[in-house]
Design an enzyme around this catalytic site. Structure first.
Site, short mmCIF file in Angstrom:
data_model
loop_
_atom_site.label_atom_id
_atom_site.label_comp_id
_atom_site.label_asym_id
_atom_site.label_seq_id
_atom_site.Cartn_x
_atom_site.Cartn_y
_atom_site.Cartn_z
N GLU A 286 0.89 -1.15 0.10
CA GLU A 286 0.02 0.05 0.15
C GLU A 286 0.85 1.09 0.09
O GLU A 286 0.61 2.09 0.99
CB GLU A 286 -0.89 -0.13 1.18
CG GLU A 286 -2.02 -1.07 1.13
CD GLU A 286 -3.06 -0.75 0.10
OE1 GLU A 286 -3.14 0.46 -0.38
OE2 GLU A 286 -3.97 -1.65 -0.17
N ASP A 287 1.70 1.34 -0.74
CA ASP A 287 2.77 2.42 -1.23
C ASP A 287 3.67 2.81 -0.02
O ASP A 287 4.42 3.93 0.02
CB ASP A 287 1.88 3.77 -1.32
CG ASP A 287 1.54 3.67 -2.75
OD1 ASP A 287 1.88 3.10 -3.65
OD2 ASP A 287 0.68 4.55 -3.16
N ALA A 288 3.84 2.04 1.14
CA ALA A 288 4.56 2.26 2.06
C ALA A 288 6.01 2.06 1.75
O ALA A 288 6.24 1.18 0.99
CB ALA A 288 4.26 1.59 3.33
N ARG A 473 -0.56 3.39 -11.54
CA ARG A 473 -0.41 4.81 -11.44
C ARG A 473 0.29 5.62 -12.81
O ARG A 473 0.18 6.66 -13.15
CB ARG A 473 0.61 5.35 -10.25
CG ARG A 473 0.02 5.37 -8.87
CD ARG A 473 -0.83 4.28 -8.58
NE ARG A 473 -1.34 4.26 -7.26
CZ ARG A 473 -0.84 3.77 -6.06
NH1 ARG A 473 0.40 3.51 -6.11
NH2 ARG A 473 -1.37 4.15 -5.03
#
Length: 689
Positions: A286-288, A473
């Protein structure tokens, strides 16, 4: 009104607009946009008359409405009529290009009208004029050389007709080429000075923005304003209310011409981090991002938060005023017991001393008597003052330091004591980072360097980023930035990543001389091959946990990362019991007021869906504002207990009414009373059970 209008081309930045309710309504200017100011109309009136504009009183009706004629409007007011409007506009432009009239005067022809505009508030931008006969630029290389040698200035190009300003209306009638190579004879009227100037300042910081999905550039425009950096060269002498400073800000390896023009790289707002794009440990979902602890030890992402606290010495109507007194022995003992104290002998905080939560930093006292007139207020003894100390309310950490103490006065001649508290922070789990492509993420884990993967050359990445951030993205610009940054670090230069750059024009060389022109991915790949790397930027990594080679080749290289001002230390909040609002008896709202954590409607829906009715009752009533309400069994109205006699009473049924007690939220009882005040009678029907 929110749409990106075609007439905004080159005038307003297509990327720089907020997300949410003001999206598209709040706009930002592009890089070379100029907003006009009012200029004198009288010379333009005389010039229009000289160029053949006939006043209306001299014309008959048939002359006024002849087929090819047109009315001339100056800032919306009718000046007269001309028989050949296109020639008239052409002459007007010729005079503007020769510097006879202001460069911001606009002339454009519509059916039956010639509009001349010289008023303020119009947006316009400069463009290179194209020779109509040859189809080439009027401006030549010798003119550019004169500009480089500082023999000419920009105004010289305007006066000689090589460059001119066009506003929105005039630009609509122009045919503008993006690059010099695109020019066609007899068609193009103008050429862009540089295509990257279509973007604004915030979007101009993004490398390769034309390779990104457009919302990502919009996100970065919003996040670039939240990035920490150095805000000014005098930042250490300032007393800002809140100032975030990055300790070791760097120049980006992959730069743009906008960055050089606005000198953003002189006060950077980020650091060149070596990243490895792989799914590692599971703390990067999750983009961490997973961060290397050794990189933090070396100063990666370290910042200073400086906050100003003011204390005003008020003056009162009886001529007395607050004052700062020397701390008493009792106060000094109490502060020492608490853990040291920061007060100096003069009652102000000592500079350079650590300050903790609940420490007194100004020993302020206020007069006990502020109403009755005092003859000599300056000679009042200390016993006539009561303590009103300024107490520090900061984070529960031990490394905040008093940076400065400044004494100043307001316009009313009241003394103000300003205390600047500095806190040096290193990144921790939950702090927010972002690249320049709208790829934001919090720190998911901080691992020791020995647990990190390492390249065959011995380079250990600073960050591990999850590859799932790319497919949805579509930030191809970030992929190219990594490649260009890797090549730049090996060659010892800064690489150019400006938007819409054409590879075959010599003007693409950077202003500093150390920047390479914007190159294609293939050319960057060739540069990597020369340095001994794979052309696709991938490397074989060795696992830090097992010591074995990772099976997949990993995309690794430097990317410019920004530390954002959203830090977990400022947002962390929990509460068991605490203050309540007097009116509703429910917990207060917000972290600053030690507020409760809201269990909202959707959370309630989840609990109902799971059948956890007891938990719904507990959260929404018992833990919040439970109240024992008396209800009259006969009439169903709210009852009360008479204090004098101790008997249960009802407004309707009178004394000795039959009353039952039930638990309701206090807000419910309040609603019933408010309805009663509106002459609406809510009744509670009680069940036998």
């Amino acid at each position: 009104p929110r749409a990106l209008q075609p007439s905004q081309w080159g005038m307003l930045c297509p990327s720089d607009t907020p997300e949410g309710e003001s999206c598209g309504l709040v706009k930002n200017l592009a890089l070379m946009t100029h907003v006009t100011t009012d200029s004198d109309e009288s010379p333009l009136r005389k010039l229009a008359r000289a160029l053949g504009c006939q006043p209306l009183e001299f014309l008959a009706g048939e002359e006024l409405h002849e087929k090819d004629g047109a009315l001339v409007l100056l800032n919306g007011s009718i000046l007269g009529s001309v028989s050949k409007p296109v020639e008239f506009a052409h002459k007007f432009r010729k005079l503007r290009r020769s510097g006879r009239i202001s460069e911001f005067v606009s002339v454009h022809v519509t059916k039956g009208f010639v509009h001349i505009a010289s008023d303020g508030g119009r947006v316009c931008r400069p463009l290179i004029v194209v020779d109509e006969t040859t189809g080439r630029l009027k401006m030549k290389q010798k003119h550019l050389d004169a500009l480089k040698n500082k023999e000419w200035e920009f105004e010289d190009f305007l006066k000689r007709g090589y460059v001119e300003y066009l506003d929105v209306n005039e630009e609509n009638d122009a045919y503008i080429a993006l690059h010099e190579k695109d020019l066609t004879a007899g068609a193009h009227t103008h050429c862009e000075i540089e295509p990257f100037t279509l973007l604004g300042v915030c979007a101009g910081i993004i490398p390769f923005p034309h390779h990104n999905q457009s919302p990502r550039n919009t996100y970065q425009c919003a996040m670039g304003k939240q990035a920490m950096g150095n805000l000014a060269f005098n930042q250490l002498n300032r007393m800002d209310t809140l100032m975030y400073t990055l300790c070791l800000a760097q120049k980006p390896l992959v730069t743009t011409k906008t960055i050089e023009l606005i000198q953003y790289d002189r006060l950077g707002a980020g650091q060149n981090a070596v990243i490895a794009v792989l799914s590692n440990t599971g703390y990067d979902i999750e983009d961490a991002v997973v961060v290397n602890r050794a990189s933090l030890d070396r100063g990666f992402g370290r910042c200073q938060v400086s906050r100003k606290y003011s204390a005003t010495m008020k003056k009162y109507a009886n001529r007395t005023q607050d004052k700062v007194l020397k701390p008493s022995m009792d106060l000094m003992k109490r502060m020492k017991k608490h853990g040291g104290g920061v007060l100096d002998d003069d009652g102000y905080a000592q500079v350079g001393v650590r300050i903790r939560n609940k420490d007194i930093y100004v020993n302020k006292h206020m007069p006990k008597n502020t109403r009755d007139q005092v003859e000599n207020p300056d000679q009042l003894p200390d016993r006539e003052f009561s303590p009103a100390p300024q107490v520090y309310r900061g984070p529960e950490v031990d490394d905040c330091v008093v940076d400065k103490v400044m004494l100043t006065v307001t316009e009313e001649n009241q003394l103000v004591v300003k205390t600047l508290v500095r806190h040096t922070r290193r990144p921790e789990v939950g702090d927010k980072f972002s690249s320049r492509h709208g790829q934001k993420g919090v720190v998911g884990a901080i691992l020791p360097q020995e647990d990190f993967p390492i390249t065959e050359r011995g380079i250990c990445p600073d960050l591990v980023m999850n590859p799932h951030g790319f497919p949805s993205r579509m930030t191809v610009g970030k992929l190219i930035e990594l490649l260009a940054g890797k090549a730049a670090s090996e060659e010892g230069i800064f690489r150019d990543a400006s938007a819409f750059a054409s590879n075959d024009i010599s003007s693409a060389a950077g202003t500093t001389g150390t920047t390479n022109k914007n190159e294609s991915v293939d050319e960057i790949g060739e540069a990597l091959l020369k340095s001994g790397y794979a052309s696709d930027g991938k490397e074989t990594l060795i696992c830090g946990l097992t010591g074995e080679y990772l099976q997949a080749r990993i995309f690794t290289g430097p990317v410019y990362y920004q530390k954002l001002k959203h830090m977990v230390l400022d947002k962390m909040h929990a509460r068991a019991r605490g203050p309540r609002v007097v009116l509703t008896r429910q917990p207060t709202e917000g972290r600053a007021r030690q507020g409760g954590l809201r269990l909202g409607e959707m959370e309630r829906d989840c609990l109902i869906g799971y059948g956890a009715s007891a938990l719904v009752l507990e959260r929404l009533m018992i833990s919040a504002d439970v109240f024992d309400a008396q209800v009259c069994v006969t009439c169903g109205l709210l009852a009360y207990k008479d204090k004098a006699s101790g008997r249960d009473c009802c407004h309707s049924c009178g004394v000795n009414a039959e009353v039952a007690t039930l638990k309701v939220p206090y807000a419910c009882k309040l609603l019933f009373q408010e309805l009663q005040s509106m002459n609406i009678c809510p009744r509670v029907t009680l069940d036998e059970a």
